[in-house]
Scaffold this motif. Structure first.
Motif, PDB file in Angstrom:
ATOM      1  N   PRO A 114       0.793  -1.230   0.000  1.00  0.00           N
ATOM      2  CA  PRO A 114       0.000   0.000   0.000  1.00  0.00           C
ATOM      3  C   PRO A 114       0.832   1.289   0.000  1.00  0.00           C
ATOM      4  O   PRO A 114       0.500   2.237  -0.715  1.00  0.00           O
ATOM      5  N   GLU A 115       1.908   1.332   0.805  1.00  0.00           N
ATOM      6  CA  GLU A 115       2.676   2.578   0.935  1.00  0.00           C
ATOM      7  C   GLU A 115       4.080   2.403   0.380  1.00  0.00           C
ATOM      8  O   GLU A 115       4.709   1.365   0.569  1.00  0.00           O
ATOM      9  N   ARG A 116       4.590   3.462  -0.212  1.00  0.00           N
ATOM     10  CA  ARG A 116       5.959   3.447  -0.732  1.00  0.00           C
ATOM     11  C   ARG A 116       6.973   3.221   0.392  1.00  0.00           C
ATOM     12  O   ARG A 116       7.937   2.501   0.218  1.00  0.00           O
ATOM     13  N   CYS A 117       6.728   3.821   1.560  1.00  0.00           N
ATOM     14  CA  CYS A 117       7.665   3.671   2.680  1.00  0.00           C
ATOM     15  C   CYS A 117       7.666   2.250   3.247  1.00  0.00           C
ATOM     16  O   CYS A 117       8.615   1.852   3.922  1.00  0.00           O
ATOM     17  N   THR A 118       6.623   1.490   2.975  1.00  0.00           N
ATOM     18  CA  THR A 118       6.536   0.105   3.446  1.00  0.00           C
ATOM     19  C   THR A 118       7.169  -0.858   2.446  1.00  0.00           C
ATOM     20  O   THR A 118       7.474  -2.001   2.794  1.00  0.00           O
ATOM     21  N   ALA A 119       7.392  -0.401   1.232  1.00  0.00           N
ATOM     22  CA  ALA A 119       7.995  -1.227   0.184  1.00  0.00           C
ATOM     23  C   ALA A 119       9.512  -1.254   0.381  1.00  0.00           C
ATOM     24  O   ALA A 119      10.276  -0.597  -0.322  1.00  0.00           O
ATOM     25  N   ILE A 120       9.913  -2.003   1.389  1.00  0.00           N
ATOM     26  CA  ILE A 120      11.327  -2.137   1.739  1.00  0.00           C
ATOM     27  C   ILE A 120      11.554  -3.577   2.174  1.00  0.00           C
ATOM     28  O   ILE A 120      10.708  -4.161   2.872  1.00  0.00           O
ATOM     29  N   ALA A 121      12.673  -4.137   1.746  1.00  0.00           N
ATOM     30  CA  ALA A 121      12.992  -5.520   2.120  1.00  0.00           C
ATOM     31  C   ALA A 121      14.501  -5.698   2.125  1.00  0.00           C
ATOM     32  O   ALA A 121      15.229  -4.987   1.424  1.00  0.00           O
ATOM     33  N   THR A 149       1.666   3.602  -3.059  1.00  0.00           N
ATOM     34  CA  THR A 149       2.466   3.149  -4.196  1.00  0.00           C
ATOM     35  C   THR A 149       1.671   3.415  -5.468  1.00  0.00           C
ATOM     36  O   THR A 149       0.447   3.573  -5.427  1.00  0.00           O
ATOM     37  N   PRO A 150       2.341   3.431  -6.612  1.00  0.00           N
ATOM     38  CA  PRO A 150       1.600   3.608  -7.870  1.00  0.00           C
ATOM     39  C   PRO A 150       0.497   2.563  -8.050  1.00  0.00           C
ATOM     40  O   PRO A 150      -0.581   2.883  -8.566  1.00  0.00           O
ATOM     41  N   HIS A 151       0.736   1.319  -7.607  1.00  0.00           N
ATOM     42  CA  HIS A 151      -0.279   0.268  -7.729  1.00  0.00           C
ATOM     43  C   HIS A 151      -1.551   0.643  -6.969  1.00  0.00           C
ATOM     44  O   HIS A 151      -2.657   0.452  -7.477  1.00  0.00           O
ATOM     45  N   PHE A 152      -1.405   1.164  -5.775  1.00  0.00           N
ATOM     46  CA  PHE A 152      -2.580   1.552  -4.993  1.00  0.00           C
ATOM     47  C   PHE A 152      -3.198   2.841  -5.517  1.00  0.00           C
ATOM     48  O   PHE A 152      -4.419   2.967  -5.587  1.00  0.00           O
ATOM     49  N   ALA A 153      -2.371   3.796  -5.906  1.00  0.00           N
ATOM     50  CA  ALA A 153      -2.874   5.081  -6.394  1.00  0.00           C
ATOM     51  C   ALA A 153      -3.683   4.928  -7.683  1.00  0.00           C
ATOM     52  O   ALA A 153      -4.543   5.763  -7.980  1.00  0.00           O
ATOM     53  N   ALA A 154      -3.464   3.853  -8.432  1.00  0.00           N
ATOM     54  CA  ALA A 154      -4.098   3.667  -9.733  1.00  0.00           C
ATOM     55  C   ALA A 154      -5.522   3.118  -9.667  1.00  0.00           C
ATOM     56  O   ALA A 154      -6.183   3.022 -10.696  1.00  0.00           O
ATOM     57  N   ASP A 155      -6.015   2.789  -8.480  1.00  0.00           N
ATOM     58  CA  ASP A 155      -7.308   2.116  -8.394  1.00  0.00           C
ATOM     59  C   ASP A 155      -8.113   2.644  -7.207  1.00  0.00           C
ATOM     60  O   ASP A 155      -7.628   2.598  -6.068  1.00  0.00           O
ATOM     61  N   ALA A 157     -10.628   1.384  -5.542  1.00  0.00           N
ATOM     62  CA  ALA A 157     -10.889   0.376  -4.504  1.00  0.00           C
ATOM     63  C   ALA A 157      -9.639   0.156  -3.651  1.00  0.00           C
ATOM     64  O   ALA A 157      -9.735   0.002  -2.426  1.00  0.00           O
ATOM     65  N   ARG A 158      -8.478   0.145  -4.286  1.00  0.00           N
ATOM     66  CA  ARG A 158      -7.238  -0.007  -3.512  1.00  0.00           C
ATOM     67  C   ARG A 158      -6.983   1.249  -2.675  1.00  0.00           C
ATOM     68  O   ARG A 158      -6.491   1.150  -1.541  1.00  0.00           O
ATOM     69  N   MET A 159      -7.326   2.419  -3.208  1.00  0.00           N
ATOM     70  CA  MET A 159      -7.135   3.648  -2.425  1.00  0.00           C
ATOM     71  C   MET A 159      -8.036   3.653  -1.192  1.00  0.00           C
ATOM     72  O   MET A 159      -7.653   4.190  -0.147  1.00  0.00           O
ATOM     73  N   LYS A 160      -9.208   3.055  -1.294  1.00  0.00           N
ATOM     74  CA  LYS A 160     -10.054   2.942  -0.106  1.00  0.00           C
ATOM     75  C   LYS A 160      -9.358   2.071   0.938  1.00  0.00           C
ATOM     76  O   LYS A 160      -9.351   2.396   2.130  1.00  0.00           O
ATOM     77  N   VAL A 161      -8.748   0.970   0.508  1.00  0.00           N
ATOM     78  CA  VAL A 161      -7.982   0.112   1.418  1.00  0.00           C
ATOM     79  C   VAL A 161      -6.855   0.922   2.054  1.00  0.00           C
ATOM     80  O   VAL A 161      -6.634   0.853   3.267  1.00  0.00           O
ATOM     81  N   TYR A 162      -6.155   1.710   1.252  1.00  0.00           N
ATOM     82  CA  TYR A 162      -5.052   2.544   1.759  1.00  0.00           C
ATOM     83  C   TYR A 162      -5.575   3.523   2.818  1.00  0.00           C
ATOM     84  O   TYR A 162      -5.005   3.628   3.909  1.00  0.00           O
ATOM     85  N   ARG A 163      -6.655   4.233   2.522  1.00  0.00           N
ATOM     86  CA  ARG A 163      -7.186   5.215   3.477  1.00  0.00           C
ATOM     87  C   ARG A 163      -7.669   4.537   4.761  1.00  0.00           C
ATOM     88  O   ARG A 163      -7.416   5.031   5.866  1.00  0.00           O
ATOM     89  N   ASP A 164      -8.355   3.404   4.626  1.00  0.00           N
ATOM     90  CA  ASP A 164      -8.806   2.662   5.810  1.00  0.00           C
ATOM     91  C   ASP A 164      -7.608   2.191   6.640  1.00  0.00           C
ATOM     92  O   ASP A 164      -7.627   2.250   7.876  1.00  0.00           O
ATOM     93  N   ILE A 183      -4.978  10.800   1.732  1.00  0.00           N
ATOM     94  CA  ILE A 183      -6.090  10.346   2.573  1.00  0.00           C
ATOM     95  C   ILE A 183      -7.318  11.248   2.445  1.00  0.00           C
ATOM     96  O   ILE A 183      -8.375  10.932   2.950  1.00  0.00           O
ATOM     97  N   ALA A 184      -7.184  12.369   1.769  1.00  0.00           N
ATOM     98  CA  ALA A 184      -8.338  13.278   1.633  1.00  0.00           C
ATOM     99  C   ALA A 184      -9.216  12.877   0.475  1.00  0.00           C
ATOM    100  O   ALA A 184      -8.825  12.227  -0.444  1.00  0.00           O
TER     101      ALA A 184
END
Length: 184
Positions: A114-121, A149-155, A157-164, A183-184
Motif C-alpha cells: 500500500p505505501e511506498r515507505c513500506t515497500a522495503i525488504a 504506491t503507484p499500484h494503490f494510487a491507480a485504483d 478500490a485499492r485507495m479505499k484500502v489505503y485510506r482505511d 487520505i483526503a
C-alpha cells in the motif's frame, strides 16, 4: 542515511537475517513494517527493534501451500518466542488487495504494498552479504512521508484500502512528524 550500513551495524537484526536465510525459502526477505519502523525508530532516537513489532517474512514459492506457510510461522514462533513472526507466501497475498493480479515474485508483491515507505525488504544473499530491495528508494522513509504506491494510487478500490489502513494504523500518534498523503 545509509540504510544498508544501519542494518549491518545491528547485531540483533543481522541475527534475524541469518535465521531467515537458514529457512532456505525461495525469494525470501525480511520486509515491510519491520524495516520501515526500524528506520523510523532510529531516526527518532528509539530502539530499532521493538518487542511489539512483527517480523514480516515474505517469500514466493508456489510449491508451498498456505497451510505449510502457517506451519513455518508456528515453528519460528516456537523456536524464537522473543519475536512475533509473520510469514507470508506472496503466491497467495494478491487476494487481499482489490483488483490485483497474482504476484510474480516476492519483490513484485513488495513493490505493490500500500505505501511506498513500506515497500522495503532486505535479506542475506548466498555470500552472506545484505541485499536490499527499495523500489521507491529511501527518501519517503527518511523524510517521514507516507504515500500510496503507484499500484494503490491507480485504483479507487485499492485507495479505499489505503485510506482505511491509514486510519486504523494511526502511525502519527507514534511518529508525529509523519506526513500522510492521499487520505483526503
Amino acid at each position: 542515511m545509509e540504510i544498508r550500513k544501519l542494518f549491518e551495524s545491528d547485531p540483533e537484526l543481522m541475527l534475524l537475517f541469518r535465521i531467515i536465510a537458514e529457512l532456505n525459502l525461495q525469494d525470501c526477505w525480511l520486509a515491510a513494517g519491520t524495516l520501515r519502523n526500524y528506520v523510523w525508530n532510529i531516526l527518532t532516537n528509539r530502539s530499532g527493534l521493538e518487542e511489539a513489532s512483527d517480523l514480516d517474512v515474505v517469500f514466493y514459492d508456489p510449491r508451498i501451500s498456505y497451510d505449510e506457510t502457517l506451519s513455518l510461522q508456528a515453528d519460528l514462533n516456537r523456536r524464537y518466542p522473543a519475536y512475533q513472526w509473520e510469514v507470508k507466501n506472496q503466491v497467495y497475498m494478491h487476494s487481499h488487495n482489490p483488483n490485483t493480479q497474482p504476484y510474480q515474485s516476492a519483490t513484485d508483491a513488495i513493490a505493490k504494498y500500500p505505501e511506498r515507505c513500506t515497500a522495503i525488504a532486505a535479506r542475506l544473499n548466498e555470500q552472506g552479504h545484505l541485499d536490499l530491495f527499495l523500489p521507491y528508494g529511501t527518501a519517503d522513509i527518511e523524510q517521514f512521508i507516507v504515500q500510496p504506491t503507484p499500484h494503490f494510487a491507480a485504483d479507487p478500490a485499492r485507495m479505499k484500502v489505503y485510506r482505511d489502513r491509514m486510519a486504523k494504523k494511526d502511525w502519527t500518534s507514534k511518529w508525529p512528524q509523519l506526513r500522510v498523503e492521499g487520505i483526503a
